[in-house]
Design a protein around this motif. Structure first.
Motif, PDB file in Angstrom:
ATOM      1  N   CYS A 215      32.097  31.858  51.961  1.00 38.82           N
ATOM      2  CA  CYS A 215      33.453  32.404  51.942  1.00 38.82           C
ATOM      3  C   CYS A 215      33.563  33.549  50.945  1.00 38.82           C
ATOM      4  O   CYS A 215      33.108  33.448  49.805  1.00 38.82           O
ATOM      5  CB  CYS A 215      34.450  31.305  51.595  1.00 38.82           C
ATOM      6  N   GLU A 216      34.203  34.612  51.372  1.00 41.48           N
ATOM      7  CA  GLU A 216      34.387  35.790  50.518  1.00 41.48           C
ATOM      8  C   GLU A 216      35.351  35.528  49.366  1.00 41.48           C
ATOM      9  O   GLU A 216      35.416  36.311  48.426  1.00 41.48           O
ATOM     10  CB  GLU A 216      34.917  36.957  51.353  1.00 41.48           C
ATOM     11  N   TYR A 217      36.080  34.421  49.436  1.00 40.94           N
ATOM     12  CA  TYR A 217      37.080  34.126  48.412  1.00 40.94           C
ATOM     13  C   TYR A 217      36.605  33.058  47.430  1.00 40.94           C
ATOM     14  O   TYR A 217      37.396  32.516  46.666  1.00 40.94           O
ATOM     15  CB  TYR A 217      38.393  33.682  49.075  1.00 40.94           C
ATOM     16  N   TRP A 218      35.316  32.762  47.444  1.00 41.37           N
ATOM     17  CA  TRP A 218      34.785  31.731  46.555  1.00 41.37           C
ATOM     18  C   TRP A 218      35.101  32.027  45.093  1.00 41.37           C
ATOM     19  O   TRP A 218      35.563  31.140  44.347  1.00 41.37           O
ATOM     20  CB  TRP A 218      33.282  31.586  46.759  1.00 41.37           C
ATOM     21  N   ASP A 219      34.861  33.239  44.645  1.00 37.00           N
ATOM     22  CA  ASP A 219      35.128  33.575  43.238  1.00 37.00           C
ATOM     23  C   ASP A 219      36.602  33.382  42.895  1.00 37.00           C
ATOM     24  O   ASP A 219      36.946  32.903  41.805  1.00 37.00           O
ATOM     25  CB  ASP A 219      34.705  35.019  42.941  1.00 37.00           C
ATOM     26  N   TYR A 220      37.474  33.754  43.824  1.00 37.32           N
ATOM     27  CA  TYR A 220      38.910  33.590  43.585  1.00 37.32           C
ATOM     28  C   TYR A 220      39.272  32.107  43.513  1.00 37.32           C
ATOM     29  O   TYR A 220      39.990  31.675  42.605  1.00 37.32           O
ATOM     30  CB  TYR A 220      39.713  34.275  44.688  1.00 37.32           C
ATOM     31  N   CYS A 221      38.771  31.333  44.441  1.00 38.32           N
ATOM     32  CA  CYS A 221      39.140  29.913  44.504  1.00 38.32           C
ATOM     33  C   CYS A 221      38.544  29.092  43.361  1.00 38.32           C
ATOM     34  O   CYS A 221      39.016  27.990  43.077  1.00 38.32           O
ATOM     35  CB  CYS A 221      38.734  29.318  45.850  1.00 38.32           C
ATOM     36  N   THR A 222      37.517  29.613  42.695  1.00 42.36           N
ATOM     37  CA  THR A 222      36.896  28.891  41.578  1.00 42.36           C
ATOM     38  C   THR A 222      37.202  29.548  40.238  1.00 42.36           C
ATOM     39  O   THR A 222      36.560  29.243  39.237  1.00 42.36           O
ATOM     40  CB  THR A 222      35.367  28.817  41.762  1.00 42.36           C
ATOM     41  N   ARG A 223      38.202  30.423  40.235  1.00 44.27           N
ATOM     42  CA  ARG A 223      38.493  31.218  39.027  1.00 44.27           C
ATOM     43  C   ARG A 223      38.902  30.361  37.825  1.00 44.27           C
ATOM     44  O   ARG A 223      38.703  30.769  36.668  1.00 44.27           O
ATOM     45  CB  ARG A 223      39.584  32.254  39.322  1.00 44.27           C
ATOM     46  N   ASP A 224      39.460  29.192  38.073  1.00 44.71           N
ATOM     47  CA  ASP A 224      39.947  28.364  36.972  1.00 44.71           C
ATOM     48  C   ASP A 224      38.946  27.301  36.532  1.00 44.71           C
ATOM     49  O   ASP A 224      39.238  26.529  35.609  1.00 44.71           O
ATOM     50  CB  ASP A 224      41.262  27.675  37.376  1.00 44.71           C
ATOM     51  N   LEU A 225      37.773  27.257  37.153  1.00 43.03           N
ATOM     52  CA  LEU A 225      36.762  26.287  36.727  1.00 43.03           C
ATOM     53  C   LEU A 225      36.159  26.723  35.395  1.00 43.03           C
ATOM     54  O   LEU A 225      36.082  27.916  35.096  1.00 43.03           O
ATOM     55  CB  LEU A 225      35.655  26.166  37.770  1.00 43.03           C
ATOM     56  N   PRO A 226      35.728  25.769  34.581  1.00 39.68           N
ATOM     57  CA  PRO A 226      35.051  26.152  33.330  1.00 39.68           C
ATOM     58  C   PRO A 226      33.784  26.935  33.645  1.00 39.68           C
ATOM     59  O   PRO A 226      33.165  26.756  34.690  1.00 39.68           O
ATOM     60  CB  PRO A 226      34.726  24.805  32.681  1.00 39.68           C
ATOM     61  N   LYS A 227      33.416  27.816  32.733  1.00 40.60           N
ATOM     62  CA  LYS A 227      32.209  28.625  32.906  1.00 40.60           C
ATOM     63  C   LYS A 227      31.234  28.325  31.771  1.00 40.60           C
ATOM     64  O   LYS A 227      31.624  28.398  30.609  1.00 40.60           O
ATOM     65  CB  LYS A 227      32.557  30.122  32.913  1.00 40.60           C
ATOM     66  N   PRO A 228      29.973  28.021  32.069  1.00 40.45           N
ATOM     67  CA  PRO A 228      29.416  27.753  33.397  1.00 40.45           C
ATOM     68  C   PRO A 228      29.838  26.372  33.892  1.00 40.45           C
ATOM     69  O   PRO A 228      30.358  25.556  33.122  1.00 40.45           O
ATOM     70  CB  PRO A 228      27.913  27.823  33.163  1.00 40.45           C
ATOM     71  N   ASN A 229      29.593  26.115  35.173  1.00 41.26           N
ATOM     72  CA  ASN A 229      29.982  24.843  35.760  1.00 41.26           C
ATOM     73  C   ASN A 229      28.880  24.350  36.704  1.00 41.26           C
ATOM     74  O   ASN A 229      27.837  24.988  36.851  1.00 41.26           O
ATOM     75  CB  ASN A 229      31.327  24.977  36.481  1.00 41.26           C
ATOM     76  N   VAL A 230      29.136  23.233  37.341  1.00 47.62           N
ATOM     77  CA  VAL A 230      28.118  22.601  38.184  1.00 47.62           C
ATOM     78  C   VAL A 230      27.582  23.529  39.266  1.00 47.62           C
ATOM     79  O   VAL A 230      26.412  23.441  39.650  1.00 47.62           O
ATOM     80  CB  VAL A 230      28.688  21.304  38.809  1.00 47.62           C
TER      81      VAL A 230
END
Length: 496
Positions: A215-230
């Protein structure tokens, strides 16, 4: 409220994830800027060639207004029997164009063309949606088929499109999906009516984010996950990542005591605790001791043609068109450089590549590569295509040394490698902030995908543009082998 306009592509997106349609409508600028032009071009070329499968055809121009395309289709349908390509239909605001429509006196047949080498579930969704639109538009659809590439076909002097394409009748599967299509269309309309511009749908991360397409929106949809993450753990299977995510084990802190692969834990540990570089000198020295002069550092660039361009090749075969070669003839010797880049019009591209390489590697020194499996496979293919070159290809393969091994085996590992042994991570980890070794600083070509696209584009360019592109290709490939020279220097430094 009126029903939303759905095309077959937007319908298939919604089968993957309905939120994609909402994002496409209200936040399209957030889509990742992915360069898919090469894939789109291959798809267009395959589609145009497949139109010739049934002889003469009437084509509906796809750049015209939809209503005009539908009207032209209705006119052509009267002239049965005939073949109509890009035949266009609309039912209840659901629109589709059929790649090839076989229009017979007793009904029509749908032929959906794909540039893939196998049938995927999403292709069935695609052709089932077309069947739904056409059958509800009053047409008798006798058959629904998927046309796809036969990558077992070996091209002769002339291209035989009847051998290049497989045609599979999927009518039974399509009929079974008709209720599902109707229900999905209803759900999609309900979903879009419930979520206006100010009412963004909930984000649900799951396997569908990458299936059937990333999905082209993966970065947008995961924007609030901690960095780095699983999802940043290198090498972990995607289903395992989603399993941990669904268990609430998302950040590296969440994962550091989990029962997972030791390499994943090592990446997490180095990241969280900022460990010093791990250097297993014995294993590295074993590789260094295996080297024999002259040292040949070589890297290939390849491209793929969906429609086999050359005699004795298959669809999507890796075609080597370029190499860079750095040579150190003796210990303490100076660094030489040789290179080869095929002409865009060369019809004997693979043989000429091989002959040039054989001439540049006349002695039995170590042939140093990064990811031995790739170059060795190309050499074996060359030997199979040209039996007179087989011995030389085997000789070169027998001398190959894989510089990737100490990084793949984690004999040398740093936090900056982020769990990867790709040269694009290893090189900046070993030589941080060195502009000479930074692929970003290259003028035109920055990775293997861009190199392939650049070469494939040459025939369509002006002479001036060709010169610029060729220079960009040479600089990129030269950096790949110079990078290996520098990596070997670093391995010697850390073991001395």
């Amino acid at each position: 409220m009126d029903k939303i306009f759905l095309s077959k592509s937007s319908y298939c997106k919604c089968v993957q994830c309905q939120k994609i349609l909402w994002l496409d409508k209200y936040k399209p600028g957030l889509a990742a800027d992915e360069n898919n032009e090469s894939a789109l071009k291959k798809g267009r070329e395959v589609g145009e060639l497949a139109k010739k499968l049934f002889g003469e055809y009437e084509d509906i121009p796809i750049d015209e207004n939809i209503s005009v395309r539908i009207k032209k289709t209705q006119e052509l349908l009267k002239n049965k029997p005939n073949i109509i390509t890009e035949a266009s239909f609309s039912f209840d605001n659901n629109f589709c164009s059929v790649d090839i429509l076989k229009n017979d006196s007793d009904g029509v047949e749908i032929y959906e063309v794909k540039s893939s080498t196998k049938i995927k579930d999403v292709f069935l969704d695609d052709v089932s949606y077309q069947y739904f639109v056409l059958s509800n538009s009053g047409l008798t659809v006798k058959k629904a088929c998927i046309v796809y590439i036969n990558n077992e076909y070996i091209r002769g002097k002339d291209l035989d499109i009847t051998q290049l394409f497989n045609i599979e009748d999927v009518t039974d599967a399509v009929l079974e999906k008709q209720d599902e299509i109707r229900e999905n269309i209803g759900r999609i309309n309900d979903f879009m009516q419930e979520h206006d511009k100010e009412n963004e749908p909930e984000t649900v991360l799951e396997k569908k984010c990458f299936d059937p397409y990333s999905c082209e929106y993966w970065d947008y949809c995961t924007r609030d996950l901690p960095k780095p993450n699983v999802f940043d753990i290198a090498g972990m299977q995607r289903r395992s990542k989603f399993k941990k995510y669904n268990e609430g084990k998302i950040s590296f802190e969440d994962l550091e005591n989990e029962d997972i692969n030791a390499k994943y834990l090592e990446q997490i540990d180095f990241e969280l605790n900022n460990r010093e570089a791990k250097i297993e000198k014995g294993a590295i020295e074993e590789l260094l001791d295996s080297l024999k002069y002259p040292l040949y550092f070589i890297d290939y660039e390849t491209c793929q043609y969906a429609i086999p361009e050359f005699e004795a090749t298959k669809a999507y075969q890796q075609i080597p068109f370029q190499y860079s070669l750095h040579i150190i003839r003796e210990e303490g010797g100076f660094l030489e450089h040789k290179e080869y880049l095929a002409e865009a019009e060369d019809e004997d591209i693979i043989r000429n590549f091989a002959l040039s390489m054989i001439g540049d590697l006349p002695e039995d020194g170590s042939v140093i590569v990064y990811n031995k499996g790739f170059e060795a496979s190309r050499n074996r293919e060359i030997g199979e295509m040209y039996p007179d070159l087989k011995d030389e290809m085997e000789r070169i393969n027998g001398n190959m040394v894989d510089l990737m091994v100490p990084f793949r085996q984690r004999n040398y590992y740093t936090k900056e490698m982020k769990g990867s042994y790709s040269i694009k991570y290893v090189l900046p980890a070993l030589y941080p902030d060195d502009p000479e070794l930074d692929y970003v600083n290259l003028p035109l070509v920055h990775n293997g995908g861009e190199a392939s696209e650049a070469f494939l584009s040459l025939k369509d360019k002006t002479p001036e543009e060709q010169v610029e592109i060729r220079q960009g290709l040479l600089k990129y490939c030269k950096l790949d082998t110079y990078a290996m020279v520098k990596i070997l220097e670093k391995l010697r430094d850390v073991t001395s």
